[in-house]
Design a protein around this motif. Structure first.
Motif, mmCIF file in Angstrom:
data_model
loop_
_atom_site.group_PDB
_atom_site.id
_atom_site.type_symbol
_atom_site.label_atom_id
_atom_site.label_comp_id
_atom_site.label_asym_id
_atom_site.label_seq_id
_atom_site.Cartn_x
_atom_site.Cartn_y
_atom_site.Cartn_z
ATOM 1 N N LYS A 72 13.898 -36.712 68.346
ATOM 2 C CA LYS A 72 13.124 -37.917 68.070
ATOM 3 C C LYS A 72 11.716 -37.574 67.599
ATOM 4 O O LYS A 72 11.025 -36.773 68.237
ATOM 5 C CB LYS A 72 13.042 -38.802 69.320
ATOM 6 C CG LYS A 72 14.375 -39.396 69.734
ATOM 7 C CD LYS A 72 14.218 -40.304 70.945
ATOM 8 C CE LYS A 72 15.553 -40.938 71.328
ATOM 9 N NZ LYS A 72 15.420 -41.829 72.511
ATOM 10 N N ARG A 103 7.708 -37.890 67.103
ATOM 11 C CA ARG A 103 6.625 -38.370 67.952
ATOM 12 C C ARG A 103 5.302 -38.217 67.206
ATOM 13 O O ARG A 103 5.100 -37.259 66.474
ATOM 14 C CB ARG A 103 6.528 -37.545 69.242
ATOM 15 C CG ARG A 103 7.818 -37.338 69.982
ATOM 16 C CD ARG A 103 8.178 -38.486 70.842
ATOM 17 N NE ARG A 103 7.337 -38.601 72.028
ATOM 18 C CZ ARG A 103 7.693 -39.285 73.117
ATOM 19 N NH1 ARG A 103 8.870 -39.906 73.155
ATOM 20 N NH2 ARG A 103 6.891 -39.381 74.157
ATOM 21 N N ASP A 117 0.583 -38.844 72.678
ATOM 22 C CA ASP A 117 2.017 -38.547 72.717
ATOM 23 C C ASP A 117 2.734 -39.889 72.654
ATOM 24 O O ASP A 117 2.942 -40.546 73.674
ATOM 25 C CB ASP A 117 2.383 -37.790 73.996
ATOM 26 C CG ASP A 117 3.889 -37.539 74.115
ATOM 27 O OD1 ASP A 117 4.607 -37.790 73.114
ATOM 28 O OD2 ASP A 117 4.339 -37.110 75.194
ATOM 29 N N GLU A 149 5.927 -42.313 71.261
ATOM 30 C CA GLU A 149 7.245 -42.546 70.680
ATOM 31 C C GLU A 149 7.090 -43.530 69.520
ATOM 32 O O GLU A 149 6.278 -44.456 69.575
ATOM 33 C CB GLU A 149 8.163 -43.131 71.751
ATOM 34 C CG GLU A 149 9.572 -43.432 71.292
ATOM 35 C CD GLU A 149 10.419 -44.048 72.389
ATOM 36 O OE1 GLU A 149 11.556 -44.464 72.106
ATOM 37 O OE2 GLU A 149 9.926 -44.142 73.542
ATOM 38 N N THR A 190 0.322 -46.000 74.722
ATOM 39 C CA THR A 190 -0.239 -44.657 74.623
ATOM 40 C C THR A 190 -1.726 -44.741 74.318
ATOM 41 O O THR A 190 -2.146 -45.511 73.439
ATOM 42 C CB THR A 190 0.450 -43.853 73.513
ATOM 43 O OG1 THR A 190 1.857 -43.845 73.743
ATOM 44 C CG2 THR A 190 -0.059 -42.430 73.480
#
Length: 531
Positions: free
Chosen positions: A437, A439, A449, A451, A486
């Motif tokens: 995935k 990032r 960090d 997603e 985040t």
């Protein structure tokens, strides 16, 4: 065994002959595409399928196409092809994105002349046996100001033709560089200035959230009295009701439309108004254009079936099968990085640099470059793909450079995108985790960090207490559900950022309410193609 291709729509004999001359077996069945059952019955025998718009390449057709490797669409539109299903089956879908450019540009110029001299009305009147010479007083285009909204591929051709007609050409295009404008012989302006100065306005942009109703009621009111408006690009760029009212009031002297918000257009506010020229989406309808796209698709399909070369593919990068398995997540990462910066940038871009670190530096960088460019350009042109993006970027004077380096940090590799405009430099970096995935790991030098989600919200602010709670509570009041939150900052009390992954798209009303708080320097909803 030679590859075998089915041509199921009307392509020229010359295009069919290209397959034969290159040693490919071809069955020319121009009416087969309309027979769904027959197509399902025979498609399993073919390696390639060449189509126009009549053949519908559905998931059922693809399921039956056990040997199919490539679908080639002669033309740009691929609404008749189920691209996700084709991708899942490993079938490449190609089109010919630039074959209609000259034809569409010429139609816009023709429509400009038609409305300037009232040619359709004058022709109908004369056919009716009238001789209304004094009724049809036209206007010259020489020395008039043409405002071009969108100076990309087609718009650029219109600019060149208009300069040749001795018109003064001004262009609004956030991604038009000064160098490209000078080469075209046009003056780059902001939209409000174009509206105020132009005697004729022509549009050559795709339909996006930013361009929908670009000629809104408010913007039509800003135009010069007596302006004439031409649209051969996309329906939905103009508020048709507002334009009809402006035509009736005399503020707008004429309009020429080839495209409409609802098509096929059997009724429209612009129909039957004096000095309004309308045509049924004929922009690409010339013998030469239809021949060109047919020849191009035959050449592209032949190249792929015989050599593996991929051109104008909509659903895969130009990489080998071996590379694709490893590079897939990195290609998606590069596209996400480009999409982030593209959605953040509202001014002309001078240069884009892509830094490849560690394992990323050893991959097919041309494909990664193209993915980053495609992500960036899609913010303003959804029709751009990995093949056309480098061409479009070059046309707009965007300089792309790349840098490679050995592993330099905690990650096995990463990609960093740096975009430079006249007023600022933006950077974003990302990597691919072991789960495959992508990032985001750094934005404008601040480590994070994050997603990547389909719908995200990016904010910047000064690092002061209470911002997180304020942002979360206000989004909660607006019914926005946060999937991931985040944060990052340079240091205590200085610049801070937040990147939120949310369940649904952030509307303008939510942005407005966040702005009312007076705590954020920047608030930007973002959207990513995560499929």
């Amino acid at each position: 065994m030679a590859p075998r291709v089915l041509v199921s729509d009307k392509l020229s004999e010359t295009a069919v002959q290209i397959f034969r001359d290159r040693g490919i077996e071809v069955d020319f069945e121009p009416s087969l595409g309309k027979d769904k059952d027959k197509l399902l019955e025979v498609i399993g025998k073919y390696d390639g399928l060449a189509i126009r718009s009549a053949t519908k390449v559905t998931d059922k057709v693809l399921e039956a196409a056990t040997n199919l490797k490539v679908v080639g669409r002669a033309g740009i539109g691929v609404d008749n092809v189920d691209i996700p299903a084709a991708s899942k089956k490993g079938v490449i879908v190609m089109n010919t994105p630039f074959g209609n450019s000259i034809t569409t540009a010429e139609h816009a110029i023709a429509m400009m002349f038609a409305v300037a001299r009232q040619l359709p009305e004058a022709s109908a009147s004369t056919h009716a046996g009238k001789w209304e010479k004094s009724r049809f007083m036209g206007t010259e285009v020489t020395a008039k100001t043409l405002g071009v909204i969108g100076a990309g591929n087609i718009g650029g051709i219109v600019c060149e033709r208009a300069v040749g007609l001795k018109m003064k050409v001004i262009a609004f295009d956030p991604f038009l560089s000064e160098e490209r404008a000078a080469k075209l012989g046009v003056t780059k302006v902001e939209l409000d200035e174009l509206l105020q100065r132009a005697d004729f306005i022509t549009m050559h942009v795709p339909l996006t959230d930013k361009t929908r109703n670009i000629l809104s009621r408010e913007n039509i009111a800003k135009t010069k009295k007596g302006v004439r408006i031409i649209n051969c690009a996309r329906g939905g760029l103009v508020d048709e009701e507002a334009l009809a009212e402006a035509l009736k009031s005399g503020h707008v002297a004429g309009a020429a439309f080839d495209v409409f918000e609802s098509e096929p257009a059997t009724e429209n506010p612009l129909f039957n108004l004096p000095n309004v020229v309308v045509t049924p989406h004929l922009g690409a309808s010339t013998t030469e254009a239809q021949e060109n796209v047919a020849l191009q698709v035959a050449e592209q399909m032949s190249d792929y079936l015989l050599t593996g070369a991929v051109q104008n593919a909509l659903n895969m990068p130009s990489v080998t099968a071996e590379e694709a398995a490893v590079m897939g997540p990195w290609i998606k990462l590069a596209e996400h990085l480009g999409a982030f910066v593209g959605q953040m940038t509202d001014e002309p871009v001078k240069s884009i640099n892509v830094l490849y670190d560690g394992v990323a530096a050893g991959m097919n960088l041309a494909a990664l470059d193209a993915a980053a460019l495609a992500g960036f350009m899609k913010a303003t042109n959804p029709e751009v793909n990995m093949v056309s993006a480098p061409v479009v970027a070059k046309e707009r004077g965007i300089q792309l450079s790349k840098t490679t380096q050995e592993k330099s940090g905690a990650f096995d590799g990463y990609i960093k995108l740096t975009v430079e405009t006249d007023s600022r430099t933006r950077t974003i970096a990302g990597t691919v985790f072991s789960d495959g995935k992508p990032r985001f790991i750094q934005i404008k030098g601040i480590n994070i960090d994050a997603e990547v989600g389909e719908h995200m919200l990016y904010t910047t602010n000064k690092d002061v207490p209470g911002i997180i709670g304020l942002l979360g509570s206000k989004l909660g009041e607006c019914g926005v559900n946060i999937a991931n939150f985040t944060l990052g900052r340079t240091k205590a009390g200085e610049d801070a950022i937040a990147l939120l992954y949310v369940d649904d798209a952030i509307g303008r009303d939510v942005v407005s309410k966040l702005n009312e708080l007076g705590k954020f320097q920047q608030i930007r909803p973002l959207k990513f193609d995560v499929n």
